[in-house]
Design an enzyme around this catalytic site. Structure first.
Site, PDB file in Angstrom:
ATOM      1  N   ASP A   9       0.827  -1.206   0.132  1.00 40.40           N
ATOM      2  CA  ASP A   9       0.120  -0.045   0.056  1.00 40.40           C
ATOM      3  C   ASP A   9       0.614   1.277   0.083  1.00 40.40           C
ATOM      4  O   ASP A   9       0.700   2.216   0.652  1.00 40.40           O
ATOM      5  CB  ASP A   9      -0.902  -0.084   1.286  1.00 40.40           C
ATOM      6  CG  ASP A   9      -2.016  -1.226   1.112  1.00 40.40           C
ATOM      7  OD1 ASP A   9      -2.374  -1.687   0.157  1.00 40.40           O
ATOM      8  OD2 ASP A   9      -2.130  -1.785   2.182  1.00 40.40           O
ATOM      9  N   ASP A  59      -6.880  -5.919  -4.612  1.00 44.46           N
ATOM     10  CA  ASP A  59      -7.653  -5.747  -3.393  1.00 44.46           C
ATOM     11  C   ASP A  59      -8.717  -4.306  -3.486  1.00 44.46           C
ATOM     12  O   ASP A  59      -8.361  -3.315  -2.989  1.00 44.46           O
ATOM     13  CB  ASP A  59      -6.953  -5.508  -2.128  1.00 44.46           C
ATOM     14  CG  ASP A  59      -7.797  -5.246  -0.700  1.00 44.46           C
ATOM     15  OD1 ASP A  59      -9.101  -5.494  -0.945  1.00 44.46           O
ATOM     16  OD2 ASP A  59      -7.063  -5.209   0.354  1.00 44.46           O
ATOM     17  N   LYS A  61     -11.985  -4.581  -2.970  1.00 46.23           N
ATOM     18  CA  LYS A  61     -13.262  -4.963  -2.192  1.00 46.23           C
ATOM     19  C   LYS A  61     -14.707  -4.329  -2.798  1.00 46.23           C
ATOM     20  O   LYS A  61     -15.383  -3.444  -2.475  1.00 46.23           O
ATOM     21  CB  LYS A  61     -13.185  -4.039  -1.041  1.00 46.23           C
ATOM     22  CG  LYS A  61     -12.202  -4.716  -0.070  1.00 46.23           C
ATOM     23  CD  LYS A  61     -12.044  -4.007   1.262  1.00 46.23           C
ATOM     24  CE  LYS A  61     -10.946  -4.521   2.296  1.00 46.23           C
ATOM     25  NZ  LYS A  61      -9.717  -4.194   2.004  1.00 46.23           N
ATOM     26  N   VAL A  62     -14.523  -4.989  -4.036  1.00 45.19           N
ATOM     27  CA  VAL A  62     -15.884  -4.651  -5.005  1.00 45.19           C
ATOM     28  C   VAL A  62     -17.082  -4.900  -4.591  1.00 45.19           C
ATOM     29  O   VAL A  62     -17.348  -5.908  -3.586  1.00 45.19           O
ATOM     30  CB  VAL A  62     -15.743  -5.276  -6.161  1.00 45.19           C
ATOM     31  CG1 VAL A  62     -16.855  -5.138  -7.315  1.00 45.19           C
ATOM     32  CG2 VAL A  62     -14.176  -5.448  -6.759  1.00 45.19           C
ATOM     33  N   ALA A  63     -18.050  -3.830  -4.533  1.00 43.36           N
ATOM     34  CA  ALA A  63     -19.147  -3.920  -3.596  1.00 43.36           C
ATOM     35  C   ALA A  63     -20.393  -3.160  -4.486  1.00 43.36           C
ATOM     36  O   ALA A  63     -20.856  -2.041  -3.883  1.00 43.36           O
ATOM     37  CB  ALA A  63     -19.100  -3.226  -2.264  1.00 43.36           C
ATOM     38  N   ASP A  64     -20.671  -3.698  -5.597  1.00 46.77           N
ATOM     39  CA  ASP A  64     -21.599  -2.867  -6.454  1.00 46.77           C
ATOM     40  C   ASP A  64     -22.637  -3.654  -6.861  1.00 46.77           C
ATOM     41  O   ASP A  64     -22.788  -4.904  -6.522  1.00 46.77           O
ATOM     42  CB  ASP A  64     -20.919  -2.149  -7.400  1.00 46.77           C
ATOM     43  CG  ASP A  64     -21.642  -0.671  -7.745  1.00 46.77           C
ATOM     44  OD1 ASP A  64     -22.791  -0.798  -7.730  1.00 46.77           O
ATOM     45  OD2 ASP A  64     -20.859   0.202  -8.036  1.00 46.77           O
ATOM     46  N   PRO A  66     -24.422  -6.318  -9.711  1.00 47.17           N
ATOM     47  CA  PRO A  66     -23.723  -7.312 -10.596  1.00 47.17           C
ATOM     48  C   PRO A  66     -23.259  -6.677 -11.621  1.00 47.17           C
ATOM     49  O   PRO A  66     -22.065  -6.962 -12.282  1.00 47.17           O
ATOM     50  CB  PRO A  66     -24.930  -8.274 -10.931  1.00 47.17           C
ATOM     51  CG  PRO A  66     -25.821  -8.132  -9.600  1.00 47.17           C
ATOM     52  CD  PRO A  66     -25.695  -6.885  -8.960  1.00 47.17           C
ATOM     53  N   ALA A  67     -24.086  -5.812 -12.486  1.00 52.34           N
ATOM     54  CA  ALA A  67     -23.611  -5.354 -13.754  1.00 52.34           C
ATOM     55  C   ALA A  67     -22.055  -4.558 -13.712  1.00 52.34           C
ATOM     56  O   ALA A  67     -21.320  -4.522 -14.444  1.00 52.34           O
ATOM     57  CB  ALA A  67     -24.579  -4.514 -14.589  1.00 52.34           C
ATOM     58  N   GLY A 167      -4.011  -8.395   9.392  1.00 52.86           N
ATOM     59  CA  GLY A 167      -3.892  -7.790  10.870  1.00 52.86           C
ATOM     60  C   GLY A 167      -2.620  -8.136  11.439  1.00 52.86           C
ATOM     61  O   GLY A 167      -2.549  -7.568  12.428  1.00 52.86           O
ATOM     62  N   ALA A 170       1.218  -4.236  12.087  1.00 52.69           N
ATOM     63  CA  ALA A 170       1.029  -2.904  12.351  1.00 52.69           C
ATOM     64  C   ALA A 170      -0.519  -2.842  13.198  1.00 52.69           C
ATOM     65  O   ALA A 170      -0.660  -1.830  13.970  1.00 52.69           O
ATOM     66  CB  ALA A 170       0.809  -1.877  11.212  1.00 52.69           C
ATOM     67  N   GLY A 173      -1.877  -8.036  15.420  1.00 56.17           N
ATOM     68  CA  GLY A 173      -1.827  -9.130  15.193  1.00 56.17           C
ATOM     69  C   GLY A 173      -0.553 -10.206  15.371  1.00 56.17           C
ATOM     70  O   GLY A 173       0.529  -9.460  14.997  1.00 56.17           O
TER      71      GLY A 173
END
Ligand code: BMP
Length: 213
Positions: A9, A59, A61-64, A66-67, A167, A170, A173
C-alpha cells in the site's frame, strides 16, 4: 505452512517496484489496492508480475450491483490473478465477478469479517452468514481477521475454504496466535510491518521464517 502475502500500500510506483525487488525471495503473493493503483495506474500489476513472477491480487473490495461488478472484474482480471470482493452486497454481485473470473481462470476472494476495531459494529454480526455464503458459492478464498484469532478460527471452520488473513504487524496481530489455525492453502497478509521498516527484505525474511516454523 501458510504463505506470505505482502500488502503493497505505497503511493509511489518506483518505491513499490523497489520493495518488490527487495522482498521477492520471501513473499508468495502481492496484494495491491486503491492506494497504489490510484496513484500508479492498473498497469502496475503487470510491472510487478514482470519483476517477480508472483501472484498479484487486486484488493478492490468490490461492492456494487452485478452489472458494475462484472465490468470492474473484467478490467481488473486482465492483469491481476485475483480480485477481492465484498459479500454483504449479496450473492448475485459476487456471482457476477465469479463468472468473469472462471472464464479467465482467476481467483475471487470474499471478505467476511474485517480486522479493524470498527468491524465488530456491522460486519461481525453477519460474518458467519457471509462465511456460509462463501462456502455455498465456492469462492476461491475468504478474508478473515488475524486481530481476532478466535473469530478467524470460527469463520474458517464455517467456510471450509482457504483464508487470507490481515492484521499481523501494524494492527497488532501476531503470527504465533494464528499459526495453528492456518494450513498450507492460507495466506498471512503483512503490509506496513514490512514496507515501512528500515529493511523490508529482512522483515519479509523474518515473517517468512515465522510462518515456516
Ligand atoms: P497492514 O499490515 O499494513 O495493516 O496492511 C493490511 C492490509 O490488509 C491493508 O492492505 C488493508 O487494506 C488490508 N485489509 C485489512 O487490513 N483488514 C481487512 O479486514 C481486510 C483487508 O483487506
Amino acid at each position: 505452512m501458510p504463505k506470505l502475502m505482502l500488502a503493497l500500500d505505497v503511493l509511489d510506483r518506483d518505491e513499490a517496484l523497489r520493495i518488490v525487488e527487495e522482498v521477492k525471495d520471501y513473499v508468495d503473493a502481492i496484494k495491491v489496492g486503491y492506494p497504489l493503483v490510484l496513484s500508479s495506474g492498473l498497469e502496475i500489476v503487470k510491472d510487478i508480475k514482470k519483476l517477480c513472477n508472483k501472484e498479484v491480487i487486486c484488493d478492490f473490495k468490490v461492492a456494487d450491483i452485478p452489472a458494475t461488478n462484472e465490468k470492474i472484474a473484467k478490467v481488473t482480471l486482465k492483469y491481476a490473478d485475483g480480485i477481492i470482493v465484498h459479500g454483504f452486497v449479496g450473492e448475485d454481485s459476487v456471482k457476477a465477478v465469479q463468472d468473469v473470473a472462471k472464464k479467465l481462470n482467476k481467483k475471487v476472494i470474499m471478505v467476511t469479517e474485517m480486522s479493524h476495531p470498527g468491524a465488530v459494529q456491522f460486519l461481525q454480526p453477519i460474518a458467519d452468514k457471509l462465511a456460509e455464503m462463501a462456502k455455498k458459492l465456492k469462492v476461491d478464498a475468504i478474508v478473515a481477521p488475524s486481530t481476532r484469532p478466535e473469530r478467524l478460527k470460527e469463520i474458517k471452520n464455517t467456510a471450509k475454504l482457504p483464508v487470507i488473513t490481515p492484521g499481523v504487524g501494524a494492527q497488532g496481530g501476531k503470527v504465533e496466535d494464528i499459526i495453528n489455525i492456518l494450513d498450507d492453502n492460507d495466506y498471512v497478509i503483512v503490509g506496513r510491518a514490512i514496507y515501512q521498516s528500515k529493511n523490508p527484505k529482512e522483515e519479509a525474511k523474518k515473517y517468512k521464517e515465522m510462518l515456516t516454523k
